[in-house]
Design a protein around this motif. Sequence first.
Motif, short mmCIF file in Angstrom:
data_model
loop_
_atom_site.label_atom_id
_atom_site.label_comp_id
_atom_site.label_asym_id
_atom_site.label_seq_id
_atom_site.Cartn_x
_atom_site.Cartn_y
_atom_site.Cartn_z
N THR A 134 41.32 46.08 44.22
CA THR A 134 42.39 45.94 44.11
C THR A 134 42.56 45.38 46.16
O THR A 134 43.03 43.88 46.09
N GLU B 47 34.98 46.23 28.23
CA GLU B 47 36.51 46.39 29.37
C GLU B 47 36.33 46.22 31.31
O GLU B 47 37.87 45.61 31.42
N ASP C 235 35.22 43.07 32.12
CA ASP C 235 36.31 42.36 31.79
C ASP C 235 37.41 42.02 33.28
O ASP C 235 38.17 41.26 34.14
N LEU C 236 37.56 43.50 33.20
CA LEU C 236 38.77 43.99 34.00
C LEU C 236 38.33 43.12 36.07
O LEU C 236 39.28 42.86 36.74
N TYR D 172 36.06 41.64 36.56
CA TYR D 172 35.52 40.16 37.00
C TYR D 172 37.30 39.00 37.13
O TYR D 172 36.98 38.67 38.15
N GLU D 173 38.06 39.80 36.69
CA GLU D 173 39.77 39.12 36.84
C GLU D 173 39.79 40.14 37.74
O GLU D 173 40.67 38.65 38.55
N LYS D 174 39.04 40.60 38.05
CA LYS D 174 40.39 40.94 39.74
C LYS D 174 39.33 40.33 41.19
O LYS D 174 39.54 41.16 41.88
N GLN E 44 32.09 33.80 42.24
CA GLN E 44 31.73 34.43 41.46
C GLN E 44 31.07 33.18 40.48
O GLN E 44 31.57 32.29 40.65
N ARG F 192 31.74 34.00 33.66
CA ARG F 192 31.74 35.56 33.01
C ARG F 192 30.30 35.11 32.36
O ARG F 192 30.25 36.68 32.66
#
Length: 149
Positions: free
Chosen positions: A75, A98, A101-102, A104-106, A139, A142
């Motif tokens: 982060t 979970e 996924d987090l 990846y989103e970050k 990146q 997904r």
Amino acid sequence: MNKQNYNLLLADDDEDDCAFFKEALDELVLATDLVTVNDGVELMNFLTKTTTSNLPDILFLDLNMPRKNGHECLTEIKEKKELKDLPVIIFSTSLDNEIVDLMYEKGATYYIRKPGDFSKLKKVIENALITASQNNFKQPIRAEFILQP
């Protein structure tokens, strides 16, 4: 685009995991230099004291570390203008969807579940370096985020 030499940074508090990682790198045909840090506070201190031109090519980041965990570090890295483009490969024993996924989103570049087998470790590290390089350290979609040995 294959680089001649990869400057790598490994953030992991497990001494055995660090030793196996270094040993695996030593057996690869790819040229690498490795720096290790043992927790998230040490990682962030290292990164903030490093000039942008001397940042590692890739950071391998363990999630479960003392003082500051990998999630907190990721982060912070993605929030800092001078660090946000640093490719970060999550290197963890966990493969919880979970969490994946987090990460990846970050903005993590890839996710690797630490293999228990040394030959698989060598293969997944080599795969990570080659794949990240071929993808210009960006990146992927997904479906291609988790790297397997």
